[in-house]
Enzyme design. Structure first.
Site, PDB file in Angstrom:
ATOM      1  N   CYS A   1       0.272   5.597  11.186  1.00 20.75           N
ATOM      2  CA  CYS A   1       0.028   4.919  12.458  1.00 20.75           C
ATOM      3  C   CYS A   1       0.487   3.669  12.290  1.00 20.75           C
ATOM      4  CB  CYS A   1      -1.499   5.240  12.983  1.00 20.75           C
ATOM      5  SG  CYS A   1      -2.785   4.445  11.837  1.00 20.75           S
TER       6      CYS A   1
ATOM      7  N   CYS B   1       2.214  -1.418  11.244  1.00 19.20           N
ATOM      8  CA  CYS B   1       2.155  -0.892  10.000  1.00 19.20           C
ATOM      9  C   CYS B   1       3.467  -0.058   9.691  1.00 19.20           C
ATOM     10  CB  CYS B   1       0.848  -0.170  10.008  1.00 19.20           C
ATOM     11  SG  CYS B   1      -0.572  -0.880  10.273  1.00 19.20           S
TER      12      CYS B   1
ATOM     13  N   HIS C   1      -2.481  -1.582   1.217  1.00 14.90           N
ATOM     14  CA  HIS C   1      -1.425  -1.599   2.177  1.00 14.90           C
ATOM     15  C   HIS C   1      -0.970  -2.689   2.792  1.00 14.90           C
ATOM     16  CE1 HIS C   1      -0.148  -0.585   6.081  1.00 14.90           C
ATOM     17  NE2 HIS C   1      -1.322  -0.664   6.759  1.00 14.90           N
TER      18      HIS C   1
END
EC number: 2.3.1.9
Length: 386
Positions: A370, A86, A340
């Site tokens: 994170c 990510c 996302h």
């Protein structure tokens, strides 16, 4: 300390994977689109670009950065693919900034690309030789961690910081409301580059935010893991599965000045951290603290924050632990609403910060998030006053 600078920052609209507008647009085309737009808007010519660093996550192979360079006619420009899950899009910015500050390059395009819709399906074998399809387990668990709970990043954060499902739902609803308001007000126009679709159309507006989302609707959703007692993460207070791309052009101030190129923002610093995988969500806190320490910034020095909403519990925890004013965090929505697109999200967050701080007359912004496997990343920028 010298600062690398950003001279353009763009992103595609974010699509909903598998059923949305970008379902048939491959990662290579998304990469070509944002790379070309970032260079066009930077003031540099393609032959003045030294390197391309593009993040990709869970994509399955290849080198999107080199592909994008070739697709835009830059045969002599190499390309580096980067993966920190990510946080990949943030790490790409750090790599680009380090390269130009060290003198290894003068102008670098950095960004991230995610096409979950078109990603190849992996086939893998376990130790017994049995064949499986999908994602294999990639990270070892610590001895203390329960195998089932280790995989539930958002829930672990909620439990650790006593964050209720209601608090997460409230955050998620507000995220959708902010994203819809931004779309309606045309806030994203300066940062967006439309994507040409295979059917001849064009995709120009984020499609994941839901106008009719309410707290009552989110409260009615079942938990994602009902087999875990008290599990509080739902499809409503977690991010979507999305497609999209973002890119920006990084250089040194003197190079920009020599070319008469407008500096949009200075990169003040960046960080990457590791934590126990079962506490992955807390890495957004650690990464933010580290980038503040490295840049000498205090929390109160930061005008706007972007904290990725892979799970709503993460920004709630970051705000509580760092004492952030929620009105300055994700002011136009984030993962729960905009979506996302994993490898692109970090660059998308910085792109949005750059443009929003410019609208506000300058200031300091920090993006933190994170990342899978117990990782985190953060980038701090300063947008000069006009």
């Amino acid at each position: 300390m010298n600062n690398a600078v950003i001279v353009s920052a763009v992103r595609t609209p974010i699509g909903t994977s598998f059923k949305g507008s970008l379902r048939s647009v491959r990662a290579e085309e998304l990469a070509r689109t944002v790379l070309g737009a970032a260079i066009d808007r930077s003031g540099f010519r393609p032959d003045e670009i030294d390197d391309v660093v593009l993040a990709e996550s869970l994509y399955g192979g290849g080198d999107l950065a080199r592909h994008a360079a070739l697709a835009t006619g830059m045969v002599r420009v190499p390309g580096m693919a980067l993966n920190r899950h990510c946080a990949s899009g943030l790490s790409a910015i750090g790599v680009a900034a380090a390269s130009v500050l060290a003198g290894g390059a003068d102008v670098v395009v950095a960004g991230g690309v995610q096409s979950t819709s078109t990603a190849p399906e992996l086939v893998w074998r376990d130790a017994a030789g049995d064949e499986f399809r999908g994602m294999p387990p990639t990270f070892p668990h610590t001895a203390e961690a329960d195998d089932d709970v280790t995989l539930t990043v958002g829930f672990n954060v909620a439990e650790k910081f006593a964050i209720s499902r209601e608090a997460m739902d409230i955050w998620a609803v507000r995220s959708h409301q902010r994203a819809v308001a931004a779309i309606d007000a045309g806030v994203f126009i300066d940062e967006l580059v439309p994507v040409s679709l295979p059917d001849g159309g064009s995709f120009a507006v984020d499609e994941h935010p839901r106008r009719t989302t309410s707290q009552a609707k989110l409260a009615s959703l079942p938990p994602l893991h009902p087999e875990i007692e008290g599990f509080s993460i739902t499809a409503g207070n977690a991010s979507g599965i999305n497609d999209g791309a973002a890119a920006l052009v990084v250089t040194r101030p003197e190079v920009a000045a020599a070319q008469g190129v407008t500096v949009m923002a200075k990169i003040l610093g960046w960080s990457a951290v590791g934590v126990d995988p079962q506490w992955t969500g807390t890495a957004a806190i650690d990464a933010a603290v580290r980038v503040l320490e490295r840049t000498g910034l205090a929390v109160d020095d930061v005008d706007l924050w972007e904290v990725n909403e892979a799970f709503a519990s993460v920004p709630v925890a970051v705000c509580r632990e760092l004492g952030l004013d929620e009105s300055r965090v994700n002011v136009h929505g984030s993962g729960c609403s905009l979506g996302h697109p994993v490898a692109a999200s970090g660059t998308r967050m910085i792109t949005t910060l750059v443009h929003e701080l410019r609208r506000r007359g300058g200031g300091v912004g920090v993006a933190t998030m994170c990342a899978g496997g117990g990782q985190g990343g953060a980038v701090a920028i300063r947008v000069p006053a006009p």
